[in-house]
Design a protein around this motif. Structure first.
Motif, PDB file in Angstrom:
ATOM      1  N   ALA A 170      13.922   6.687  -4.181  1.00  0.00           N
ATOM      2  CA  ALA A 170      13.866   8.035  -4.760  1.00  0.00           C
ATOM      3  C   ALA A 170      12.544   8.712  -4.414  1.00  0.00           C
ATOM      4  O   ALA A 170      12.517   9.898  -4.067  1.00  0.00           O
ATOM      5  CB  ALA A 170      14.051   7.964  -6.275  1.00  0.00           C
ATOM      6  N   TYR A 171      11.447   7.963  -4.481  1.00  0.00           N
ATOM      7  CA  TYR A 171      10.125   8.505  -4.172  1.00  0.00           C
ATOM      8  C   TYR A 171      10.071   9.028  -2.736  1.00  0.00           C
ATOM      9  O   TYR A 171       9.436  10.042  -2.457  1.00  0.00           O
ATOM     10  CB  TYR A 171       9.061   7.421  -4.395  1.00  0.00           C
ATOM     11  N   GLU A 172      10.762   8.326  -1.837  1.00  0.00           N
ATOM     12  CA  GLU A 172      10.774   8.742  -0.434  1.00  0.00           C
ATOM     13  C   GLU A 172      11.954   9.662  -0.114  1.00  0.00           C
ATOM     14  O   GLU A 172      12.262   9.907   1.047  1.00  0.00           O
ATOM     15  CB  GLU A 172      10.742   7.522   0.484  1.00  0.00           C
ATOM     16  N   GLN A 173      12.595  10.167  -1.153  1.00  0.00           N
ATOM     17  CA  GLN A 173      13.665  11.164  -1.036  1.00  0.00           C
ATOM     18  C   GLN A 173      14.807  10.676  -0.144  1.00  0.00           C
ATOM     19  O   GLN A 173      15.345  11.410   0.681  1.00  0.00           O
ATOM     20  CB  GLN A 173      13.107  12.491  -0.531  1.00  0.00           C
ATOM     21  N   ALA A 174      15.177   9.420  -0.314  1.00  0.00           N
ATOM     22  CA  ALA A 174      16.263   8.821   0.458  1.00  0.00           C
ATOM     23  C   ALA A 174      17.417   8.469  -0.480  1.00  0.00           C
ATOM     24  O   ALA A 174      17.268   8.469  -1.698  1.00  0.00           O
ATOM     25  CB  ALA A 174      15.761   7.576   1.183  1.00  0.00           C
ATOM     26  N   TRP A 211       3.510  -0.150  10.151  1.00  0.00           N
ATOM     27  CA  TRP A 211       4.411   0.367   9.130  1.00  0.00           C
ATOM     28  C   TRP A 211       4.612   1.846   9.377  1.00  0.00           C
ATOM     29  O   TRP A 211       4.036   2.422  10.295  1.00  0.00           O
ATOM     30  CB  TRP A 211       3.871   0.127   7.720  1.00  0.00           C
ATOM     31  N   GLN A 212       5.415   2.456   8.553  1.00  0.00           N
ATOM     32  CA  GLN A 212       5.623   3.900   8.636  1.00  0.00           C
ATOM     33  C   GLN A 212       5.784   4.459   7.229  1.00  0.00           C
ATOM     34  O   GLN A 212       6.057   3.720   6.289  1.00  0.00           O
ATOM     35  CB  GLN A 212       6.847   4.230   9.479  1.00  0.00           C
ATOM     36  N   THR A 213       5.574   5.748   7.131  1.00  0.00           N
ATOM     37  CA  THR A 213       5.773   6.454   5.876  1.00  0.00           C
ATOM     38  C   THR A 213       6.280   7.849   6.215  1.00  0.00           C
ATOM     39  O   THR A 213       5.999   8.351   7.308  1.00  0.00           O
ATOM     40  CB  THR A 213       4.473   6.494   5.038  1.00  0.00           C
ATOM     41  N   PRO A 214       7.040   8.464   5.317  1.00  0.00           N
ATOM     42  CA  PRO A 214       7.514   9.824   5.614  1.00  0.00           C
ATOM     43  C   PRO A 214       6.353  10.787   5.823  1.00  0.00           C
ATOM     44  O   PRO A 214       5.303  10.671   5.182  1.00  0.00           O
ATOM     45  CB  PRO A 214       8.307  10.200   4.353  1.00  0.00           C
ATOM     46  N   ASP A 215       6.547  11.751   6.715  1.00  0.00           N
ATOM     47  CA  ASP A 215       5.465  12.690   7.025  1.00  0.00           C
ATOM     48  C   ASP A 215       5.099  13.588   5.855  1.00  0.00           C
ATOM     49  O   ASP A 215       4.018  14.159   5.828  1.00  0.00           O
ATOM     50  CB  ASP A 215       5.791  13.517   8.264  1.00  0.00           C
ATOM     51  N   PHE A 216       5.962  13.682   4.847  1.00  0.00           N
ATOM     52  CA  PHE A 216       5.650  14.507   3.672  1.00  0.00           C
ATOM     53  C   PHE A 216       4.864  13.742   2.612  1.00  0.00           C
ATOM     54  O   PHE A 216       4.415  14.322   1.634  1.00  0.00           O
ATOM     55  CB  PHE A 216       6.928  15.086   3.043  1.00  0.00           C
ATOM     56  N   ASN A 217       4.674  12.438   2.800  1.00  0.00           N
ATOM     57  CA  ASN A 217       3.999  11.616   1.796  1.00  0.00           C
ATOM     58  C   ASN A 217       2.477  11.656   2.021  1.00  0.00           C
ATOM     59  O   ASN A 217       1.857  10.683   2.446  1.00  0.00           O
ATOM     60  CB  ASN A 217       4.534  10.183   1.837  1.00  0.00           C
ATOM     61  N   ALA A 218       1.900  12.820   1.734  1.00  0.00           N
ATOM     62  CA  ALA A 218       0.468  13.045   1.970  1.00  0.00           C
ATOM     63  C   ALA A 218      -0.429  12.036   1.249  1.00  0.00           C
ATOM     64  O   ALA A 218      -1.412  11.571   1.836  1.00  0.00           O
ATOM     65  CB  ALA A 218       0.089  14.478   1.602  1.00  0.00           C
ATOM     66  N   TYR A 250      -3.653   5.350   3.626  1.00  0.00           N
ATOM     67  CA  TYR A 250      -3.668   4.483   4.806  1.00  0.00           C
ATOM     68  C   TYR A 250      -4.848   4.813   5.712  1.00  0.00           C
ATOM     69  O   TYR A 250      -5.519   3.912   6.222  1.00  0.00           O
ATOM     70  CB  TYR A 250      -2.352   4.592   5.570  1.00  0.00           C
ATOM     71  N   LYS A 251      -5.120   6.089   5.895  1.00  0.00           N
ATOM     72  CA  LYS A 251      -6.260   6.480   6.730  1.00  0.00           C
ATOM     73  C   LYS A 251      -7.574   6.035   6.100  1.00  0.00           C
ATOM     74  O   LYS A 251      -8.481   5.578   6.803  1.00  0.00           O
ATOM     75  CB  LYS A 251      -6.247   7.988   6.979  1.00  0.00           C
ATOM     76  N   LYS A 252      -7.663   6.134   4.776  1.00  0.00           N
ATOM     77  CA  LYS A 252      -8.867   5.686   4.065  1.00  0.00           C
ATOM     78  C   LYS A 252      -9.098   4.192   4.287  1.00  0.00           C
ATOM     79  O   LYS A 252     -10.236   3.726   4.313  1.00  0.00           O
ATOM     80  CB  LYS A 252      -8.717   5.972   2.566  1.00  0.00           C
ATOM     81  N   ASN A 253      -8.017   3.449   4.488  1.00  0.00           N
ATOM     82  CA  ASN A 253      -8.107   2.009   4.707  1.00  0.00           C
ATOM     83  C   ASN A 253      -8.230   1.638   6.181  1.00  0.00           C
ATOM     84  O   ASN A 253      -8.088   0.473   6.542  1.00  0.00           O
ATOM     85  CB  ASN A 253      -6.908   1.307   4.071  1.00  0.00           C
TER      86      ASN A 253
END
Length: 154
Positions: free
Chosen positions: A26-30, A120-127, A133-136
């Motif tokens: 649900a969080y990833e709108q799937a 890994w991957q994440t949806p492009d809308f998951n700012a 991930y970039k912080k890490n």
């Protein structure tokens, strides 16, 4: 900060894992379809020599997150890597460093196995996830993910 433990999944965690997967979907709108999922995951997670691994995040003695991953092979790198399929922590426990610990553990595991990286991957809308991930220290590659269903009903 809450007390937490990152550990391998046990069979008695499956009901909570199913709830977490549904929340993550649900969080990833799937679209979520739970039909037969618990049984298939149980069979694969606890099968000897399974490539699928899952850690649960136990916070205050309750499972409130999970990380699932597989061991995979990259033809581009001609090397094995870890593919993190899911990392999900309930929102009330985000931002306290657990996700960073998980990423660090995956990196150590990959290094111990002499694998080339963790992907890994994440949806492009998951700012928030992208920033995390970039912080890490993760680098991103823009791609479009495709799925070719083998079920004629989809």
């Amino acid at each position: 900060m809450s007390n937490y433990l990152i550990r391998e999944i046990q069979e008695n965690d499956l009901d909570e894992l199913m709830l977490l997967i549904e929340e993550h979907t649900a969080y990833e709108q799937a679209v979520y379809n739970g039909v037969g999922k618990k049984e298939r995951l149980q069979k694969e997670l606890f099968r000897e020599n399974s490539q699928l691994k899952c850690w649960v995040i136990e916070i205050d003695n309750k499972v409130n997150g999970f990380c699932s991953f597989t061991y995979d092979y990259s033809t581009w790198d001609a090397a094995f890597f870890i593919y993190m399929d899911c990392l999900y922590i309930r929102s009330s426990f985000r931002g306290i460093g657990i996700g960073s610990v998980i990423l660090a553990r995956l990196k150590v595991l990959a290094a111990e196995k002499q694998y080339v990286n963790v992907q890994w991957q994440t949806p492009d809308f998951n700012a928030p996830a992208i920033a995390f991930y970039k912080k890490n220290g993760a680098l991103s590659k823009d791609k479009v993910r495709f799925t070719l269903s083998v079920d004629s009903k989809e």
